[in-house]
Scaffold this motif. Structure first.
Motif, PDB file in Angstrom:
ATOM      1  N   TYR A 195     105.965  -2.424  45.386  1.00 56.04           N
ATOM      2  CA  TYR A 195     107.074  -1.826  44.644  1.00 56.04           C
ATOM      3  C   TYR A 195     106.609  -0.740  43.672  1.00 56.04           C
ATOM      4  O   TYR A 195     107.156   0.371  43.656  1.00 56.04           O
ATOM      5  CB  TYR A 195     107.854  -2.896  43.877  1.00 56.04           C
ATOM      6  N   LEU A 196     105.618  -1.044  42.857  1.00 53.64           N
ATOM      7  CA  LEU A 196     105.163  -0.083  41.851  1.00 53.64           C
ATOM      8  C   LEU A 196     104.659   1.197  42.509  1.00 53.64           C
ATOM      9  O   LEU A 196     104.980   2.309  42.067  1.00 53.64           O
ATOM     10  CB  LEU A 196     104.065  -0.700  40.988  1.00 53.64           C
ATOM     11  N   GLN A 197     103.889   1.057  43.569  1.00 51.74           N
ATOM     12  CA  GLN A 197     103.363   2.217  44.283  1.00 51.74           C
ATOM     13  C   GLN A 197     104.498   3.068  44.854  1.00 51.74           C
ATOM     14  O   GLN A 197     104.494   4.303  44.728  1.00 51.74           O
ATOM     15  CB  GLN A 197     102.450   1.740  45.405  1.00 51.74           C
ATOM     16  N   ASP A 198     105.482   2.415  45.475  1.00 50.52           N
ATOM     17  CA  ASP A 198     106.608   3.141  46.062  1.00 50.52           C
ATOM     18  C   ASP A 198     107.472   3.781  44.978  1.00 50.52           C
ATOM     19  O   ASP A 198     107.980   4.902  45.150  1.00 50.52           O
ATOM     20  CB  ASP A 198     107.460   2.197  46.916  1.00 50.52           C
ATOM     21  N   TYR A 199     107.639   3.084  43.868  1.00 56.59           N
ATOM     22  CA  TYR A 199     108.430   3.601  42.751  1.00 56.59           C
ATOM     23  C   TYR A 199     107.799   4.874  42.190  1.00 56.59           C
ATOM     24  O   TYR A 199     108.484   5.874  41.957  1.00 56.59           O
ATOM     25  CB  TYR A 199     108.516   2.522  41.662  1.00 56.59           C
ATOM     26  N   ILE A 200     106.494   4.849  41.997  1.00 56.69           N
ATOM     27  CA  ILE A 200     105.800   6.024  41.473  1.00 56.69           C
ATOM     28  C   ILE A 200     105.837   7.169  42.485  1.00 56.69           C
ATOM     29  O   ILE A 200     106.097   8.322  42.138  1.00 56.69           O
ATOM     30  CB  ILE A 200     104.346   5.667  41.108  1.00 56.69           C
ATOM     31  N   PHE A 201     105.586   6.840  43.755  1.00 53.41           N
ATOM     32  CA  PHE A 201     105.574   7.877  44.794  1.00 53.41           C
ATOM     33  C   PHE A 201     106.896   8.630  44.845  1.00 53.41           C
ATOM     34  O   PHE A 201     106.942   9.862  44.773  1.00 53.41           O
ATOM     35  CB  PHE A 201     105.268   7.245  46.146  1.00 53.41           C
ATOM     36  N   ALA A 202     108.010   7.895  44.987  1.00 54.28           N
ATOM     37  CA  ALA A 202     109.311   8.543  45.158  1.00 54.28           C
ATOM     38  C   ALA A 202     109.723   9.316  43.915  1.00 54.28           C
ATOM     39  O   ALA A 202     110.236  10.445  44.011  1.00 54.28           O
ATOM     40  CB  ALA A 202     110.366   7.497  45.505  1.00 54.28           C
ATOM     41  N   ASN A 203     109.503   8.754  42.741  1.00 53.29           N
ATOM     42  CA  ASN A 203     109.872   9.457  41.516  1.00 53.29           C
ATOM     43  C   ASN A 203     109.002  10.689  41.283  1.00 53.29           C
ATOM     44  O   ASN A 203     109.483  11.702  40.760  1.00 53.29           O
ATOM     45  CB  ASN A 203     109.796   8.510  40.315  1.00 53.29           C
ATOM     46  N   ALA A 204     107.740  10.615  41.700  1.00 54.89           N
ATOM     47  CA  ALA A 204     106.866  11.782  41.585  1.00 54.89           C
ATOM     48  C   ALA A 204     107.333  12.895  42.517  1.00 54.89           C
ATOM     49  O   ALA A 204     107.334  14.080  42.148  1.00 54.89           O
ATOM     50  CB  ALA A 204     105.417  11.395  41.892  1.00 54.89           C
ATOM     51  N   VAL A 205     107.745  12.529  43.735  1.00 55.19           N
ATOM     52  CA  VAL A 205     108.278  13.503  44.685  1.00 55.19           C
ATOM     53  C   VAL A 205     109.516  14.190  44.108  1.00 55.19           C
ATOM     54  O   VAL A 205     109.655  15.423  44.151  1.00 55.19           O
ATOM     55  CB  VAL A 205     108.628  12.818  46.026  1.00 55.19           C
ATOM     56  N   LEU A 206     110.415  13.390  43.551  1.00 50.93           N
ATOM     57  CA  LEU A 206     111.645  13.936  42.992  1.00 50.93           C
ATOM     58  C   LEU A 206     111.368  14.765  41.741  1.00 50.93           C
ATOM     59  O   LEU A 206     111.973  15.829  41.537  1.00 50.93           O
ATOM     60  CB  LEU A 206     112.617  12.804  42.664  1.00 50.93           C
ATOM     61  N   PHE A 207     110.442  14.288  40.911  1.00 53.22           N
ATOM     62  CA  PHE A 207     110.108  15.035  39.693  1.00 53.22           C
ATOM     63  C   PHE A 207     109.555  16.405  40.037  1.00 53.22           C
ATOM     64  O   PHE A 207     109.954  17.419  39.451  1.00 53.22           O
ATOM     65  CB  PHE A 207     109.088  14.260  38.846  1.00 53.22           C
ATOM     66  N   ARG A 208     108.626  16.465  40.977  1.00 50.62           N
ATOM     67  CA  ARG A 208     108.036  17.748  41.363  1.00 50.62           C
ATOM     68  C   ARG A 208     109.108  18.704  41.876  1.00 50.62           C
ATOM     69  O   ARG A 208     109.114  19.892  41.533  1.00 50.62           O
ATOM     70  CB  ARG A 208     106.966  17.546  42.444  1.00 50.62           C
TER      71      ARG A 208
END
Length: 343
Positions: A195-208
């Motif tokens: 969960y934590l890995q997926d949460y960071i990945f998706a939010n990082a994609v959206l943030f960028r």
């Protein structure tokens, strides 16, 4: 036998029908009859192509009619073709056929069947999955249904691990791509070990993505991302792709918050030591490039010249230490998923 699979491709190329159900068997039966090649009933075609137990042994006449329908003199002639070098020296045959099939599934929104294709390669090697994912990505570029597809199947392993993660596209070249990552997040189970890995990945994609087009939205996502409680042990267990983005994009987040400019300057030492540590831990070119390219993009955009020089020095030193004889092998190892194979 594999002959039936090749026949399916041949039939699809000729008729546009890829046999997946009884209705398609009925339609093919009618087309064969109209060509006066002989008669094959719906049930005969179903048993041959879709029989659940695979124990049905077709009559030779059935095989001959199918072969003749696809342009061969007889079944034996078709088998000789399949077993000879002719089929396998035609490098484009299966690729073109597969592309056409995937494109049809996507265009016709036959998503259940597309998922069946993904399931069929679940035990294959990564490069096979990557190939299937790439052809799927290209097909979805010509549609508006990608976010609908992810909304329904965003929990499927192939959709998450290959289409959205491994083949992540920083250019968002599919309509609805950004919405798809919102669905990815919604379908991420908080109780899952990743969960934590997926949460960071998706939010990082959206943030960028929003950093370059919508500052307020980027701030909103950044606040959510960087206020999320993470222990050092949890962070260390995350794969380098999202982990590097988490650390690198924090520079952008601090930059957006003008009141924290001094905090950004203070943060640069932490960034440098993170990169140095990750370079020391890995000898894999792809992982080294994930770190290097992720941070170089950010420091160049922020015009952090001194940090850029220091990162380049670390990278050059690391590459030299690996004693790679052919430095050209480094270039294709792009860190940004899809950009490794599709510019």
């Amino acid at each position: 036998m594999y002959y039936d699979k090749i026949l399916l491709d041949k039939i699809f190329n000729k008729t546009g029908i890829y046999i997946t159900n009884k209705n398609e068997c009925k339609l093919l039966s009618q087309i064969i009859a109209s060509e006066k090649k002989g008669y094959l009933s719906e049930s005969t075609l179903y048993r041959f192509f879709l029989s659940p137990n695979g124990k049905h042994k077709p009559y030779k006449n059935t095989l001959n009619i199918l072969a003749q329908f696809c342009g061969y003199v007889s079944w034996d002639n078709f088998v000789n073709y399949c077993d000879s070098v002719h089929l396998f020296t035609d490098a484009n045959f299966l690729n073109k056929t597969f592309d056409t099939i995937i494109t049809d599934f996507v265009n016709q929104e036959k998503f259940n069947t597309l998922i069946d294709v993904f399931d069929s390669v679940s035990n294959e090697n990564y490069k096979t999955k990557e190939y299937v994912g790439l052809r799927t990505f290209i097909s979805f570029q010509k549609t508006t249904s990608f976010s609908t597809f992810v909304k329904k199947y965003g929990q499927h392993d192939f959709v998450r691990n290959i289409l959205l993660e491994s083949l992540y596209d920083p250019f968002h070249r599919i309509q609805g791509y950004t919405d798809s990552f919102q669905y990815y997040l919604k379908l991420t189970n908080p109780n899952d070990t990743n969960y934590l890995q997926d949460y960071i990945f998706a939010n990082a994609v959206l943030f960028r993505y929003f950093y370059f087009i919508d500052i307020l939205k980027a701030k909103e996502i950044g606040k959510k991302l960087y206020s999320f409680p993470i222990s050092s042990n949890e962070f260390d267990a995350i794969y380098i792709f999202p982990k590097a983005r988490y650390v690198a994009y924090k520079m952008w987040y601090l930059h957006l918050n003008e009141a924290k400019k001094n905090t950004l300057i203070d943060y640069l030492d932490e960034v440098y030591y993170f990169i140095e540590n990750e370079f020391n831990k890995s000898n894999l070119i792809i992982e080294i490039n994930i770190v290097y390219e992720t941070f170089i993009e950010v420091v160049q955009q922020l015009n952090l010249v001194q940090l850029e020089q220091k990162i380049n020095t670390l990278y050059d030193t690391k590459i030299k230490s690996l004693k790679i004889s052919n430095l050209s092998t480094i270039k294709p190892m792009h860190s940004n998923g899809l950009l490794n194979i599709l510019k």
